[in-house]
Structures are given as C-alpha cells and as structure tokens.
Design a protein around this motif. Structure first.
Motif, PDB file in Angstrom:
ATOM      1  N   SER A  72       0.830  -1.207   0.000  1.00  0.00           N
ATOM      2  CA  SER A  72       0.000   0.000   0.000  1.00  0.00           C
ATOM      3  C   SER A  72       0.864   1.256   0.000  1.00  0.00           C
ATOM      4  O   SER A  72       0.568   2.226  -0.725  1.00  0.00           O
ATOM      5  CB  SER A  72      -0.924   0.001   1.223  1.00  0.00           C
ATOM      6  OG  SER A  72      -1.755  -1.135   1.221  1.00  0.00           O
ATOM      7  N   LEU A  73       1.933   1.246   0.800  1.00  0.00           N
ATOM      8  CA  LEU A  73       2.822   2.405   0.825  1.00  0.00           C
ATOM      9  C   LEU A  73       3.527   2.614  -0.501  1.00  0.00           C
ATOM     10  O   LEU A  73       3.673   3.755  -0.973  1.00  0.00           O
ATOM     11  CB  LEU A  73       3.852   2.241   1.946  1.00  0.00           C
ATOM     12  CG  LEU A  73       3.376   2.476   3.375  1.00  0.00           C
ATOM     13  CD1 LEU A  73       4.475   2.145   4.367  1.00  0.00           C
ATOM     14  CD2 LEU A  73       2.924   3.918   3.562  1.00  0.00           C
ATOM     15  N   LEU A  74       3.962   1.534  -1.120  1.00  0.00           N
ATOM     16  CA  LEU A  74       4.661   1.651  -2.400  1.00  0.00           C
ATOM     17  C   LEU A  74       3.733   2.124  -3.519  1.00  0.00           C
ATOM     18  O   LEU A  74       4.143   2.870  -4.415  1.00  0.00           O
ATOM     19  CB  LEU A  74       5.288   0.306  -2.773  1.00  0.00           C
ATOM     20  CG  LEU A  74       6.461  -0.159  -1.891  1.00  0.00           C
ATOM     21  CD1 LEU A  74       6.925  -1.546  -2.302  1.00  0.00           C
ATOM     22  CD2 LEU A  74       7.619   0.835  -1.956  1.00  0.00           C
ATOM     23  N   LEU A  75       2.468   1.705  -3.458  1.00  0.00           N
ATOM     24  CA  LEU A  75       1.526   2.068  -4.521  1.00  0.00           C
ATOM     25  C   LEU A  75       0.924   3.450  -4.316  1.00  0.00           C
ATOM     26  O   LEU A  75       0.748   4.207  -5.283  1.00  0.00           O
ATOM     27  CB  LEU A  75       0.403   1.022  -4.604  1.00  0.00           C
ATOM     28  CG  LEU A  75       0.801  -0.364  -5.104  1.00  0.00           C
ATOM     29  CD1 LEU A  75      -0.404  -1.296  -5.075  1.00  0.00           C
ATOM     30  CD2 LEU A  75       1.369  -0.281  -6.513  1.00  0.00           C
ATOM     31  N   LEU A  80      -2.021   7.507   0.898  1.00  0.00           N
ATOM     32  CA  LEU A  80      -2.513   6.560   1.890  1.00  0.00           C
ATOM     33  C   LEU A  80      -2.327   7.102   3.300  1.00  0.00           C
ATOM     34  O   LEU A  80      -3.244   7.047   4.130  1.00  0.00           O
ATOM     35  CB  LEU A  80      -1.780   5.224   1.745  1.00  0.00           C
ATOM     36  CG  LEU A  80      -2.108   4.155   2.799  1.00  0.00           C
ATOM     37  CD1 LEU A  80      -3.563   3.724   2.684  1.00  0.00           C
ATOM     38  CD2 LEU A  80      -1.181   2.959   2.660  1.00  0.00           C
ATOM     39  N   ILE A  81      -1.142   7.651   3.582  1.00  0.00           N
ATOM     40  CA  ILE A  81      -0.878   8.196   4.919  1.00  0.00           C
ATOM     41  C   ILE A  81      -1.824   9.343   5.231  1.00  0.00           C
ATOM     42  O   ILE A  81      -2.412   9.428   6.314  1.00  0.00           O
ATOM     43  CB  ILE A  81       0.589   8.646   5.019  1.00  0.00           C
ATOM     44  CG1 ILE A  81       1.524   7.429   4.886  1.00  0.00           C
ATOM     45  CG2 ILE A  81       0.836   9.361   6.347  1.00  0.00           C
ATOM     46  CD1 ILE A  81       2.990   7.782   4.872  1.00  0.00           C
ATOM     47  N   ASP A  82      -2.009  10.270   4.257  1.00  0.00           N
ATOM     48  CA  ASP A  82      -2.914  11.398   4.468  1.00  0.00           C
ATOM     49  C   ASP A  82      -4.343  10.914   4.690  1.00  0.00           C
ATOM     50  O   ASP A  82      -5.067  11.455   5.539  1.00  0.00           O
ATOM     51  CB  ASP A  82      -2.863  12.344   3.273  1.00  0.00           C
ATOM     52  CG  ASP A  82      -1.515  13.046   3.151  1.00  0.00           C
ATOM     53  OD1 ASP A  82      -0.779  13.089   4.155  1.00  0.00           O
ATOM     54  OD2 ASP A  82      -1.210  13.553   2.050  1.00  0.00           O
ATOM     55  N   GLY A  83      -4.747   9.877   3.950  1.00  0.00           N
ATOM     56  CA  GLY A  83      -6.102   9.344   4.112  1.00  0.00           C
ATOM     57  C   GLY A  83      -6.306   8.718   5.481  1.00  0.00           C
ATOM     58  O   GLY A  83      -7.351   8.911   6.120  1.00  0.00           O
ATOM     59  N   ASP A 183      12.789   1.197  -1.036  1.00  0.00           N
ATOM     60  CA  ASP A 183      12.191   0.593  -2.226  1.00  0.00           C
ATOM     61  C   ASP A 183      13.205  -0.250  -3.008  1.00  0.00           C
ATOM     62  O   ASP A 183      13.542   0.069  -4.159  1.00  0.00           O
ATOM     63  CB  ASP A 183      11.614   1.688  -3.135  1.00  0.00           C
ATOM     64  CG  ASP A 183      10.725   1.111  -4.239  1.00  0.00           C
ATOM     65  OD1 ASP A 183      10.415  -0.100  -4.179  1.00  0.00           O
ATOM     66  OD2 ASP A 183      10.352   1.864  -5.164  1.00  0.00           O
ATOM     67  N   PRO A 184      13.715  -1.328  -2.396  1.00  0.00           N
ATOM     68  CA  PRO A 184      14.720  -2.144  -3.080  1.00  0.00           C
ATOM     69  C   PRO A 184      14.158  -3.020  -4.192  1.00  0.00           C
ATOM     70  O   PRO A 184      14.918  -3.717  -4.875  1.00  0.00           O
ATOM     71  CB  PRO A 184      15.284  -3.005  -1.944  1.00  0.00           C
ATOM     72  CG  PRO A 184      14.154  -3.126  -0.982  1.00  0.00           C
ATOM     73  CD  PRO A 184      13.391  -1.852  -1.063  1.00  0.00           C
ATOM     74  N   GLY A 185      12.830  -3.016  -4.351  1.00  0.00           N
ATOM     75  CA  GLY A 185      12.203  -3.782  -5.424  1.00  0.00           C
ATOM     76  C   GLY A 185      11.894  -5.210  -5.017  1.00  0.00           C
ATOM     77  O   GLY A 185      12.179  -5.649  -3.906  1.00  0.00           O
ATOM     78  N   VAL A 186      11.309  -5.929  -5.967  1.00  0.00           N
ATOM     79  CA  VAL A 186      10.926  -7.328  -5.760  1.00  0.00           C
ATOM     80  C   VAL A 186      12.065  -8.210  -6.269  1.00  0.00           C
ATOM     81  O   VAL A 186      12.622  -7.943  -7.352  1.00  0.00           O
ATOM     82  CB  VAL A 186       9.621  -7.631  -6.512  1.00  0.00           C
ATOM     83  CG1 VAL A 186       9.214  -9.096  -6.351  1.00  0.00           C
ATOM     84  CG2 VAL A 186       8.501  -6.714  -6.006  1.00  0.00           C
ATOM     85  N   PRO A 187      12.456  -9.252  -5.553  1.00  0.00           N
ATOM     86  CA  PRO A 187      11.845  -9.818  -4.333  1.00  0.00           C
ATOM     87  C   PRO A 187      12.486  -9.348  -3.040  1.00  0.00           C
ATOM     88  O   PRO A 187      12.175  -9.881  -1.981  1.00  0.00           O
ATOM     89  CB  PRO A 187      12.070 -11.308  -4.535  1.00  0.00           C
ATOM     90  CG  PRO A 187      13.413 -11.379  -5.197  1.00  0.00           C
ATOM     91  CD  PRO A 187      13.497 -10.169  -6.104  1.00  0.00           C
TER      92      PRO A 187
END
Length: 266
Positions: A72-75, A80-83, A183-187
C-alpha cells in the motif's frame, strides 16, 4: 556497474541491520515472548511442534499485515498516509476511540480490582463460574503432555495476540516505512519483511530449543517465573489495558477538541 552493485549491497546490509534491531525490540512483546514463555512452562513433556505452530501463526500473520502495508505504501505513498490521518481525526472514529479507551479502563479495574472487597468478589465470581485455573488448564491441553484436541485453539491464540498488538508495534511500522522508503524492489522488499518476522520470533525459538534439550537446567527458573507470572499476570495485563485505554481516551479527547468539540481534557 560494480560500484553501483556494491553500493546497493551496502544499503541493503545497513537496512537489514536496522530491521534486525527493530525486530529484536518487537520480540519482547506480549505475543512474541510472554505467551511463548507461558507455553514453555507446561508441565511434563512439552509438545514442541505445537509451540512452533503458534510461532508460525504469529510470524505469518505479521508477515501478511506487513506485506499489505508495504504494498500500500509503495503504490499510494503519501495519499494513503494522508487518508489514514484524516480518517483517524474524524469525529466518528474519535468518539469510537474514546469509548474503547473507557471500556479498556473499566475492564482493567474488573480484571485487577484495587480494593480487597473487589478482589474477594472477583475470587467468588471465578469460583462460581469455574474459571479459576482455566488459563493453566488451557495450556496443558494445547501443548502439555496430555495434549487434547486439534490446533485450532492454539492458532486462534496466535491470531488474537497479533490482533491485539499490531497497532502498538511501532518498531514494526517503522521498519515497514524504512523498507518502503528504500524501495529495493521485488523480491528484496518482501524478503526483508519476512526477515523481520523471522528475527522477531528468534528469541522465543531459542528458548524453545533450550526447553527441549535442557529441560532439567531450566525447570527451576521456569517454575519461579511461572509462580511470578501467576501472582502478577492479572495485575500486569490490567496495567497495560489501563495505560492503553488512558492513551486512547486522552488522544481522542484531544482530537475532538481540535475538531471544535467542547470537550474538557481534565
């Protein structure tokens, strides 16, 4: 290219170190240490596999929550935090929070009465309901030598512990924010959440191994700890509930006052 790779390795290593420290702080919580220690104090031969089930449920539940929050944070990030902040500051939520705080405070006094008369009423109430010693009987039934029934009660205990604690585990939330910011990415990012959850239950796993292979050496300390917890667990839980209820209530009243409600804080 090599310098960039080494830089990424250093960043990931530093992040893992920070996550390990935060996870060890979380490892001392109610669900990740106190309940496992209580389970380890079951008399007779311990069903170690069942304690592992409990720890797996706790770690798995935290991992699911962490991955959802991280995604959720990445997207959505700041939106999201403000909401969430706006939702938390709405009058309806604040009133519900104040009611929850008052309920926790009231229940804390019921769990551990302040007066001798209140404690005597609690004792008679437990005897009338047959609940005296129920907690110890539950432990013997789910992990002790005379284990009965399936794993559902033990799994339910783990999920309940996570549900009660998740909002109070600030180190875990801080760790998730750190991973989202890097944000080191997947995986790598999901693996970091799993790493955190594994470290969080590591002290309980060490105690479990010691309980299985060095039971005689630990028997006396565990008995002393069990006696201490038996005498003070109600008071400790009641104090925690009181402090959480007080914090929730004062926070809600402050938010309502900021929203224009004429609510006295004292």
């Amino acid at each position: 290219m090599i310098e960039e790779f080494l830089g990424n390795v250093d960043t990931i290593g530093a992040l893992l170190g920070a996550l390990a420290v935060l996870a060890l702080l979380d490892s001392t919580s109610f669900g990740t240490l106190l309940i496992p220690v209580w389970l380890l104090m079951a008399s007779g031969r311990l069903r170690a596999g069942r304690v592992l089930v409990y720890l797996a449920v706790v770690a798995g539940a935290y991992a699911v929550v962490g991955l959802i929050l991280l995604t959720s944070l990445l997207l959505f990030g700041e939106q999201l935090i403000d909401g969430l902040v706006a939702l938390q500051q709405s009058p309806v939520v604040l009133l519900g929070q104040a009611a929850l705080g008052a309920g926790l405070i009231a229940y804390s006094f019921r769990l551990d009465p302040l007066s001798d008369a209140g404690r005597e009423r609690k004792r008679r109430r437990e005897e009338a309901r047959g609940t005296s010693g129920r907690v110890q009987r539950f432990r013997e039934r789910v992990v002790g030598e005379g284990t009965q029934g399936g794993l559902a009660p033990l799994m339910g205990l783990g999920l309940a512990a996570v549900g009660l604690e998740i909002a109070t585990l600030l180190p875990y939330l801080a760790g998730i924010v750190l991973v989202a910011a890097a944000d080191p990415g997947v995986p790598v990012a999901p693996a970091m959440i799993l790493f955190y959850c594994a470290v969080m239950i590591l002290p309980a796993l060490v105690l479990l191994i010691a309980r299985v292979f060095a039971h005689r050496a630990l028997e006396r300390p565990l008995r002393r700890l069990q006696g201490f917890l038996s005498r003070h667990v109600s008071g400790t839980v009641a104090l925690i509930l009181f402090l959480v209820g007080l914090w929730l209530g004062l926070n809600a009243l402050g938010g309502l006052e900021n929203a224009g409600w004429n609510v006295p804080l004292v």
